[in-house]
Design an enzyme around this catalytic site. Structure first.
Site, mmCIF file in Angstrom:
data_model
loop_
_atom_site.group_PDB
_atom_site.id
_atom_site.type_symbol
_atom_site.label_atom_id
_atom_site.label_comp_id
_atom_site.label_asym_id
_atom_site.label_seq_id
_atom_site.Cartn_x
_atom_site.Cartn_y
_atom_site.Cartn_z
ATOM 1 N N ASP A 72 30.642 37.593 43.436
ATOM 2 C CA ASP A 72 31.815 37.181 42.650
ATOM 3 C C ASP A 72 32.840 36.366 43.423
ATOM 4 O O ASP A 72 33.819 35.887 42.833
ATOM 5 C CB ASP A 72 32.491 38.411 42.027
ATOM 6 C CG ASP A 72 31.651 38.993 40.910
ATOM 7 O OD1 ASP A 72 31.081 38.205 40.132
ATOM 8 O OD2 ASP A 72 31.552 40.229 40.823
ATOM 9 N N ASP A 134 25.378 35.194 35.149
ATOM 10 C CA ASP A 134 26.782 34.926 35.507
ATOM 11 C C ASP A 134 26.900 34.184 36.848
ATOM 12 O O ASP A 134 27.862 33.462 37.100
ATOM 13 C CB ASP A 134 27.579 36.241 35.632
ATOM 14 C CG ASP A 134 27.223 37.300 34.617
ATOM 15 O OD1 ASP A 134 26.073 37.333 34.167
ATOM 16 O OD2 ASP A 134 28.090 38.122 34.288
HETATM 17 N N1 GLY Z 1 30.524 38.563 35.303
HETATM 18 C C1 GLY Z 1 30.728 39.778 34.642
HETATM 19 C C2 GLY Z 1 30.905 39.650 33.186
HETATM 20 O O1 GLY Z 1 30.807 38.566 32.625
HETATM 21 O O2 GLY Z 1 31.151 40.654 32.575
#
Ligand code: GLY
Length: 356
Positions: A72, A134
């Site tokens: 992240d 993601d």
């Molecule tokens: N990247 C985590 C979500 O979209 O919940």
């Protein structure tokens, strides 16, 4: 309104069902979205108060530049420091961007050819090297740092990740699964599952939006026509989906029942709208107009009283009705900081298109 609820070490996350404001620490994956939202408000309005708040909240994240424990870092550092540098051009924002790009690159394996998303394993799952869709959103940080530092290896990793994801995450209809786990010896996928979606074969709405945004962004950064085709394919899947509500705000999963009682995900709509505005500039005019028209519909719905809270309500957040992780009964039908961020980004992108 949000600023008054924060300390030097916290950022906004959401609001509880009793209306209580929920802050996050800097390590939570969403910590970059509030500073990024402030940068967008400054960019849109030119109001220096927002620039000062943006700078203050961006530097809260400075210690994160060494955080190598998940993928992240791209979200966190690119939305905060990345926007700060893009808008101000000030050198002080550069070092944390370069440092964090190298730390993120430390999660790339030449065997799998992708950046590992998580180090934890969910109980009952057999993930060896989990990668979620993601993660496409973290590539911009690598590409950006590669182009400015001359370290081509960062670019090669981002391109490899986008190529492998294109090959292994997507289905023939351009929908994507949430999670692919790779075997660390063969480098090949051994599991395809969901984490936040309805089922392993469903189309989790925010994941589809991350994919659309990710391939549109990678086309902008590489000019590779395969990425453009992927983004167009995903856009078609989403816009024409039988379960896309008429107002353009998806249910939390495209395979969830299309009922009034099924929670929507405003964050998926905001991410999608922002991506469609960008994509519309890369395709023939008639196709671009269709993408802009859909994005405009989504933005108008988000701007309506159903989704935009009156000032002083909604814990200080702009948008209502997002869904974080439905299968865990976590953050269902709530405000979320990233819904606001991508909504503000979409508005800023539209303004830039109208007044270049
Ligand atoms: N990247 C985590 C979500 O979209 O919940």
């Amino acid at each position: 309104q949000l600023e008054g609820r924060l300390t030097d070490e916290t950022l906004p996350r959401s609001v509880a069902s009793d209306g209580k404001f929920i802050p996050s620490n800097i390590r939570w994956w969403c910590s970059g979205f509030y500073p990024g939202s402030l940068w967008y408000i400054y960019e849109y309005t030119g109001d220096k108060t927002f620039r000062e708040l943006a700078e203050k909240n961006t530097f809260k994240l400075y210690p994160l530049k060494q955080k190598g424990t998940d993928h992240d870092l791209g979200f966190q550092m690119n939305c905060s420091f990345g926007n700060a540098y893009r808008i101000t051009g000030e050198q002080k924002y550069l070092e944390p961007i370069h440092t964090s790009a190298r730390v993120l690159a430390g999660r790339f394996s030449p065997v799998t050819g992708v950046i590992r998303s998580w180090d934890f394993v969910r109980k009952g799952r057999d993930w060896k090297y989990p990668v979620i869709i993601d993660n496409m959103m973290n590539l911009e940080l690598l590409m950006w740092a590669a182009d400015r530092s001359g370290d081509k290896s960062l670019r090669d990793m981002a391109v490899s990740h986008a190529d492998k994801t294109l090959k292994h995450h997507f289905r023939p209809d351009f929908s994507s699964c949430h999670l692919v786990s790779y075997d660390t010896i063969s480098g090949q996928p051994h599991l395809k599952q969901t984490h936040q979606g309805l089922s392993d074969s469903s189309a989790w709405s925010r994941g589809q939006a991350w994919g659309l945004y990710g391939y549109t962004c990678m086309y902008r950064l590489t000019g590779d026509a395969r990425y453009l085709e992927q983004a167009r394919g995903i856009a078609g899947f989403l816009i024409n989906h039988r379960n896309m509500p008429a107002d353009g705000i998806p249910y939390w999963d495209f395979d969830a029942p299309a009922l009034a009682s099924t929670p929507r995900d405003a964050s998926a709509a905001a991410i999608m709208a922002s991506a469609l505005v960008e994509l519309s500039g890369f395709v023939p005019a008639a196709e671009g107009e269709r993408y802009m028209a859909f994005a405009e519909k989504q933005i108008r719905t988000l701007a309506s009283p159903e989704y935009t809270a009156p000032a002083g309500e909604n814990g200080g957040f702009i948008l209502r009705h997002s869904t974080g992780a439905y299968p865990f009964s976590s953050e269902v039908d709530v405000p979320l900081t990233y819904a606001d961020y991508y909504y503000l980004e979409a508005l800023t992108r539209i303004k830039r298109r109208l007044q270049p």
